[in-house]
Scaffold this motif. Structure first.
Motif, mmCIF file in Angstrom:
data_model
loop_
_atom_site.group_PDB
_atom_site.id
_atom_site.type_symbol
_atom_site.label_atom_id
_atom_site.label_comp_id
_atom_site.label_asym_id
_atom_site.label_seq_id
_atom_site.Cartn_x
_atom_site.Cartn_y
_atom_site.Cartn_z
ATOM 1 N N THR A 182 13.630 -22.995 -59.369
ATOM 2 C CA THR A 182 12.939 -21.698 -59.330
ATOM 3 C C THR A 182 13.499 -20.834 -58.201
ATOM 4 O O THR A 182 13.710 -19.633 -58.380
ATOM 5 C CB THR A 182 11.434 -21.897 -59.110
ATOM 6 O OG1 THR A 182 11.255 -22.757 -58.011
ATOM 7 C CG2 THR A 182 10.768 -22.477 -60.327
ATOM 8 N N TRP A 215 4.572 -18.714 -57.762
ATOM 9 C CA TRP A 215 5.494 -19.756 -58.214
ATOM 10 C C TRP A 215 6.075 -20.510 -57.031
ATOM 11 O O TRP A 215 6.341 -21.710 -57.126
ATOM 12 C CB TRP A 215 6.609 -19.131 -59.056
ATOM 13 C CG TRP A 215 7.399 -18.093 -58.345
ATOM 14 C CD1 TRP A 215 7.151 -16.761 -58.324
ATOM 15 C CD2 TRP A 215 8.523 -18.305 -57.509
ATOM 16 N NE1 TRP A 215 8.060 -16.123 -57.516
ATOM 17 C CE2 TRP A 215 8.917 -17.050 -57.009
ATOM 18 C CE3 TRP A 215 9.244 -19.424 -57.115
ATOM 19 C CZ2 TRP A 215 9.990 -16.886 -56.138
ATOM 20 C CZ3 TRP A 215 10.324 -19.261 -56.263
ATOM 21 C CH2 TRP A 215 10.684 -18.005 -55.780
ATOM 22 N N ASN A 341 6.273 -23.861 -64.260
ATOM 23 C CA ASN A 341 6.598 -23.047 -63.095
ATOM 24 C C ASN A 341 7.918 -22.306 -63.301
ATOM 25 O O ASN A 341 8.076 -21.179 -62.831
ATOM 26 C CB ASN A 341 6.672 -23.934 -61.853
ATOM 27 C CG ASN A 341 6.514 -23.148 -60.592
ATOM 28 O OD1 ASN A 341 5.890 -22.091 -60.586
ATOM 29 N ND2 ASN A 341 7.087 -23.635 -59.526
ATOM 30 N N VAL A 344 6.996 -19.351 -65.280
ATOM 31 C CA VAL A 344 6.268 -18.394 -64.445
ATOM 32 C C VAL A 344 7.232 -17.647 -63.542
ATOM 33 O O VAL A 344 7.107 -16.428 -63.346
ATOM 34 C CB VAL A 344 5.179 -19.125 -63.630
ATOM 35 C CG1 VAL A 344 4.603 -18.216 -62.572
ATOM 36 C CG2 VAL A 344 4.085 -19.605 -64.544
ATOM 37 N N TRP A 348 7.706 -13.674 -63.354
ATOM 38 C CA TRP A 348 7.600 -12.954 -62.080
ATOM 39 C C TRP A 348 8.779 -12.015 -61.898
ATOM 40 O O TRP A 348 8.638 -10.877 -61.464
ATOM 41 C CB TRP A 348 7.558 -13.997 -60.953
ATOM 42 C CG TRP A 348 7.576 -13.445 -59.572
ATOM 43 C CD1 TRP A 348 8.678 -13.194 -58.802
ATOM 44 C CD2 TRP A 348 6.450 -13.097 -58.769
ATOM 45 N NE1 TRP A 348 8.313 -12.722 -57.582
ATOM 46 C CE2 TRP A 348 6.946 -12.653 -57.532
ATOM 47 C CE3 TRP A 348 5.075 -13.138 -58.973
ATOM 48 C CZ2 TRP A 348 6.106 -12.246 -56.507
ATOM 49 C CZ3 TRP A 348 4.244 -12.722 -57.941
ATOM 50 C CH2 TRP A 348 4.769 -12.280 -56.737
ATOM 51 N N ARG A 357 1.896 -8.826 -61.700
ATOM 52 C CA ARG A 357 2.599 -10.107 -61.713
ATOM 53 C C ARG A 357 1.896 -11.127 -60.834
ATOM 54 O O ARG A 357 1.927 -12.317 -61.119
ATOM 55 C CB ARG A 357 4.047 -9.920 -61.301
ATOM 56 C CG ARG A 357 4.278 -9.430 -59.888
ATOM 57 C CD ARG A 357 5.775 -9.397 -59.646
ATOM 58 N NE ARG A 357 6.086 -9.079 -58.251
ATOM 59 C CZ ARG A 357 7.321 -9.050 -57.778
ATOM 60 N NH1 ARG A 357 8.335 -9.324 -58.557
ATOM 61 N NH2 ARG A 357 7.551 -8.760 -56.518
ATOM 62 N N CYS A 361 0.785 -14.412 -62.901
ATOM 63 C CA CYS A 361 1.430 -15.676 -62.540
ATOM 64 C C CYS A 361 0.428 -16.653 -61.943
ATOM 65 O O CYS A 361 0.419 -17.850 -62.287
ATOM 66 C CB CYS A 361 2.569 -15.420 -61.569
ATOM 67 S SG CYS A 361 3.919 -14.510 -62.317
ATOM 68 N N SER A 362 -0.445 -16.172 -61.046
ATOM 69 C CA SER A 362 -1.446 -17.068 -60.462
ATOM 70 C C SER A 362 -2.356 -17.618 -61.533
ATOM 71 O O SER A 362 -2.679 -18.815 -61.545
ATOM 72 C CB SER A 362 -2.291 -16.341 -59.418
ATOM 73 O OG SER A 362 -1.490 -15.582 -58.579
#
Lengths: 391, 166
Positions: A182, A215, A341, A344, A348, A357, A361-362
């Motif tokens: 990520t 993330w 993730n 995500v 993001w 975002r 995302c959360s």
């Protein structure tokens, strides 16, 4: 003045090398850096052993080492002399060559990992385009040395410990890699210096570290879990669970070879903490814009020692997992979360700036976490926690 | 051809020979790892960082471990009494010699066909990534599907065994 202090080690290296003729300067400067790494981290290891024994003693309501030197601070020197002078016992049935090579391979592979860690501004031994890949390639080669140690000892506890270690390290390496990917997606580079640069800017005095994003936080938690398992630390210390396996893969090692295993384990802890700090905690960058005058290497080593403190704290407070729990946790819970993730992180990137975002995302991560946790609880028919004896 | 190349080539060949000639199966696996490492260093010597590190990660980190596990978890991991060499070694030697001759012929031919002074290409990881996602997206996806199929197959084989015991 502040700049000089920030670059003190780099300047020191240039000064040392400047005494030599120009032809040998490049290899000499590399040699100086390597010597520094090979000296500093074992010294840190010596300090950490005292720190760990003292910390564990406090957690367990004991005093800890206090005989050698003030507050037991000279204990590592005594331990070093002891391990150097002890007899090196090799079991009669052991495979002598492999038994001899295993600790050396381990320590060499672990030391290689430090080559790409940026320990301060312009303080990196090999600024590679593929630094992250190099680090994980070196980490992958430690597994084989653990197997070599366990197999060559011809001891069932050693072999069991080695098999456990290898199975555990392979499983958690997947998580370690996927949680780091990520960061690579966001920074757009495998070079660790570029990853730190990408995090080293501030808005409103606060840093843009990756841990301060949904993330990034999820990734960091998973990275920390995988790092604990990868270094065989409690609560994932099954490969050397002393109540089950004597000492796991290094049961049949004594004297300085045992000390090498001990050193390798702690060095792996340092390097994996340093990597975590580089990926998620902004490497050598300061936590506040107003603190940028503090030298960068102080921040890197503070973050590293903070991670070591958390490692010790966890060791003092958590019980050991069972093998099936370990595997189920890795493959059925953390790995799906890791894959989610990744999605995500992509989301993001493409949602652009703004509050949307953050919320989206959360929400995705939290809902997935809660759903998977509750689903697993339901599947195992486990209700709320109850205490049989402690009421 | 630099000195480094010859050292690495010697290391790789020595590892590969040891993997074939040693008696103990686990020693063979470890020698094979040395050969893998030699190949990875050869890639690095040619400035192919991505291929080199991927070689270390996949072959030393995963394949070697898999080989070692396979040796230990199967019953006949002890060395057989009549040696590890097959009875049909002469045929094997012939096949190996034929493959070697054909490969050497192809390589020697390519030296005379291609212009000698080719500039060394500088390929960054970024370019490799872009090529994988852009031009070679379809082969990548096919490989991904193939690997997934292999994974599912392995799980099914393992599950079937478990049912048989019960």
């Amino acid at each position: 003045m502040i700049n000089e202090f920030d670059q003190i080690f780099v300047l020191l290296q240039h000064w040392l090398v400047s005494f030599l003729p120009a032809a040998v300067q490049p290899p000499a400067s590399v040699l100086v850096s390597v010597t520094a790494i090979v000296c500093i981290f074992p010294a840190l290891f010596a300090l950490t052993t005292v720190f760990e024994r003292k910390g564990l003693a406090r957690i367990q309501n004991r005093i800890g080492p206090n005989r050698v030197g003030p507050f037991g601070l000279l204990q590592p020197i005594a331990d070093g002399i002891k391990s150097l002078t002890k007899e090196d016992i090799v079991p009669l049935s052991a495979d002598a060559a492999v038994h001899f090579l295993a600790p050396i391979v381990l320590v060499v592979a672990v030391f290689m990992g430090f080559a790409v860690l940026p320990m301060g501004r312009k303080m990196v031994l090999a600024d590679m385009d593929t630094g992250l890949l190099f680090y994980f390639a070196m980490g992958a080669s430690t597994e084989l040395s653990v197997f070599m140690a366990g197999w060559s000892s011809r001891n069932k506890y050693s072999l069991l410990g080695a098999m456990r270690a290898v199975a555990q390290m392979i499983s958690y390496e997947v998580i370690l890699l996927l949680s780091s990917v990520t960061v690579v997606m966001m920074a757009g580079s495998l070079s660790l210096t570029k990853i730190v640069e990408a995090q080293n800017h501030y808005s409103g005095g606060l840093p843009h570290w990756y841990i301060f994003t949904p993330w990034g936080l999820a990734g960091f938690v998973m990275y920390a879990i995988a790092a604990t398992a990868e270094t065989n630390r409690s609560p994932f210390d099954l490969p050397e669970g002393e109540s089950e396996l004597v000492a796991g893969y290094h049961t049949e090692y004594s004297g300085f070879k045992f000390a090498l295993f001990f050193l390798g384990e702690y060095l792996a802890m340092f390097s994996i903490s340093g990597m975590g700090a580089t990926l998620f905690l902004g490497g050598w960058s300061a936590p506040l814009a107003s603190l940028c005058w503090v030298p960068s290497w102080i921040w890197f080593f503070s973050k590293l020692m903070l991670s070591i403190f958390v490692f010790i704290w966890l060791r003092g407070s958590l019980p050991r997992l069972r093998q099936d729990q370990l595997m189920n946790f890795a493959w059925k819970f953390v790995l799906p979360m890791c894959l989610l993730n990744l999605l995500v992180a992509g989301l993001w990137r493409f949602l652009g700036d703004g509050w949307l975002r953050w919320v989206a995302c959360s929400a995705i991560l939290l809902v997935a976490y809660a759903a998977m946790g509750l689903g697993e609880m339901h599947r195992k028919q486990r209700g709320p926690r109850s205490y049989r004896y402690a009421e | 051809m630099s000195l480094v190349f010859y050292i690495l080539a010697a290391l790789t060949i020595a590892g590969a020979l040891a993997a074939v000639l040693l008696k103990n199966t686990v020693h063979c696996a470890l020698a094979l790892t040395v050969a893998f490492a030699g190949l990875a260093f050869l890639f690095l010597n040619l400035d192919a960082q991505f291929a080199g590190f991927a070689q270390i990660m996949v072959y030393i980190g995963a394949v070697a471990i898999l080989v070692v596990f396979a040796i230990l978890l199967t019953k006949n991991s002890e060395t057989p009494k009549d040696g590890v060499f097959s009875h049909t070694w002469l045929v094997g030697l012939l096949v190996a010699a034929a493959v070697f001759a054909m490969l050497s012929w192809a390589i020697l031919q390519s030296v005379s066909r291609l212009p000698q002074a080719m500039p060394a290409p500088t390929v960054t990881v970024l370019q490799i990534g872009e090529a994988l996602i852009g031009r070679y997206a379809l082969p990548l996806e096919i490989v991904a599907v193939l690997l997934t199929v292999a994974l599912i197959g392995a799980v099914i084989v393992a599950m079937h065994e478990k049912e048989g015991i019960q």
